[in-house]
Design an enzyme around this catalytic site. Sequence first.
Site, PDB file in Angstrom:
ATOM      1  N   ASP A  58     110.408  -7.649 -65.051  1.00  0.00           N
ATOM      2  CA  ASP A  58     109.460  -6.519 -65.501  1.00  0.00           C
ATOM      3  C   ASP A  58     108.498  -6.190 -64.522  1.00  0.00           C
ATOM      4  OD1 ASP A  58     108.072  -5.002 -67.368  1.00  0.00           O
ATOM      5  OD2 ASP A  58     107.265  -6.895 -68.444  1.00  0.00           O
TER       6      ASP A  58
ATOM      7  N   LYS B   2     111.319 -18.912 -58.641  1.00  0.00           N
ATOM      8  CA  LYS B   2     109.901 -19.524 -58.307  1.00  0.00           C
ATOM      9  C   LYS B   2     110.281 -20.923 -58.208  1.00  0.00           C
ATOM     10  CE  LYS B   2     105.539 -19.582 -57.023  1.00  0.00           C
ATOM     11  NZ  LYS B   2     104.944 -19.220 -55.903  1.00  0.00           N
TER      12      LYS B   2
ATOM     13  N   TYR C 165     109.510 -14.258 -72.535  1.00  0.00           N
ATOM     14  CA  TYR C 165     109.132 -13.123 -73.485  1.00  0.00           C
ATOM     15  C   TYR C 165     109.973 -13.632 -75.017  1.00  0.00           C
ATOM     16  CZ  TYR C 165     107.604 -10.223 -70.008  1.00  0.00           C
ATOM     17  OH  TYR C 165     106.720  -9.578 -68.824  1.00  0.00           O
TER      18      TYR C 165
ATOM     19  N   ASP D 283     106.667 -14.080 -55.181  1.00  0.00           N
ATOM     20  CA  ASP D 283     105.684 -13.981 -54.520  1.00  0.00           C
ATOM     21  C   ASP D 283     106.145 -13.015 -53.448  1.00  0.00           C
ATOM     22  OD1 ASP D 283     106.562 -16.446 -54.161  1.00  0.00           O
ATOM     23  OD2 ASP D 283     104.337 -17.328 -53.827  1.00  0.00           O
TER      24      ASP D 283
ATOM     25  N   ASP E 241     108.808  -2.512 -61.966  1.00  0.00           N
ATOM     26  CA  ASP E 241     108.018  -1.312 -61.979  1.00  0.00           C
ATOM     27  C   ASP E 241     107.253  -1.106 -60.637  1.00  0.00           C
ATOM     28  OD1 ASP E 241     107.856  -0.575 -64.625  1.00  0.00           O
ATOM     29  OD2 ASP E 241     105.906  -1.351 -65.216  1.00  0.00           O
TER      30      ASP E 241
END
Length: 360
Positions: free
Chosen positions: A251, A195, A146, A227, A255
């Site tokens: 992020d 990852k 970001y 994942d 959620d």
Amino acid sequence: MKFNVAVISGDGIGPEIVSEAKKVLDKIGSKFGHEFTYTEVLMGGVSIDAHGVPLTDEALETARKSDAVLLGAVGGRVGVDSWYKLPPNLRPEAGLLAIRKGLGLFANLRPAYLYDELKDACPLKESIAEAGFDMMVVRELTGGLYFGERKTEEIDGVMTAVDTLTYNEEEIRRIAIKAFDIARKRGSKVTSVDKANVLDSSRLWQKVVNEVASGYEDVTLEHMLVDNCAMQLVKNPAQFDVILTENMFGDILSDEASMITGSIGMLPSASLAAGKFGLYEPSHGAAPDIAGQNIANPLATILSAAMMLRYSFDLDKEADAVEEAVRCVLKDGIRTVDIMSEGMTQVSCTGMGDAICERL
Ligand code: NAD
């Protein structure tokens, strides 16, 4: 002890829920012998109305000088409130980005806890919800994809966009230290999510997290691919204590973790800077649709105040007392309208604040 709290009531239900959290802090103060003083700071739509900008330099400075910041929420009805006729950098939500940057808040903490009494709201299978869960997602907030370099350009007649995921070892180290410190205050387990089978940034992440872990022999560390973590959150959420991860993975995963609790009015959050300083706010927004009706659920804000006691003021006993009072209120069948179910007693926003104070 004495603490100076900068209070940003903000917009919508912000003033209603913050006032209940202050009521609870005052009760804690009188019970445990602390003094909380509050300095009101304008941010969001109310600051635009007063000063033409969502956060003034003076407001930011007041927040910086405090011991911690308690925030309700900012924002209004997009397309209805006049604030949204302004350019994006002058709208209420721009205040949030400005204060996070201005206060150097690099660690975002989002707990996800399933209350026994609210298990019906959990969207997972009964057999999974039955085991319960109590986790904390620790997300790096100021680096990664970001904040990396980005561009969109035409290459050989084809539009091409590039975003860059960058982390240096210092950014990784400081968030890892936060996560291990937090794990020590909880279940002493860190699951570091990356990852690393694909990304260089994740391989550096793993290396630095391993180095930090060597200083915390009492905390168990495991590494998990992002994942797999997304799947494990819905398959076996009870396995997690602290989930440590970078900005974009955090992020999404925070959620997902919130969603499986099923009740947004119950979820607190914290954003921490270096040292003990932090900003504490509910995970939900300003809920303009129910503002001014005294029906909002103040528990997420009250639980955010409990996080402030624990992480900024090191008052663990006091934070435990607030969290226990929330559990008692739910056990006693007291509910605001958003979590109301048959046979329970419905109370207002102020009624919920009073019920918590009575149990303290
Ligand atoms: P929201 O979280 O404000 O509301 C979503 C729904 O949940 C609404 O129906 C609302 O009534 C309900 N709700 C939320 N909190 C509740 C509570 N404590 N008690 C009972 N019900 C509650 O999200 P939204 O509608 O997408 O956003 C509304 C405004 O809030 C927008 O202007 C948005 O930009 C802003 N916002 C601010 C923050 C923040 O200040 N950190 C975060 C998210 C959204």
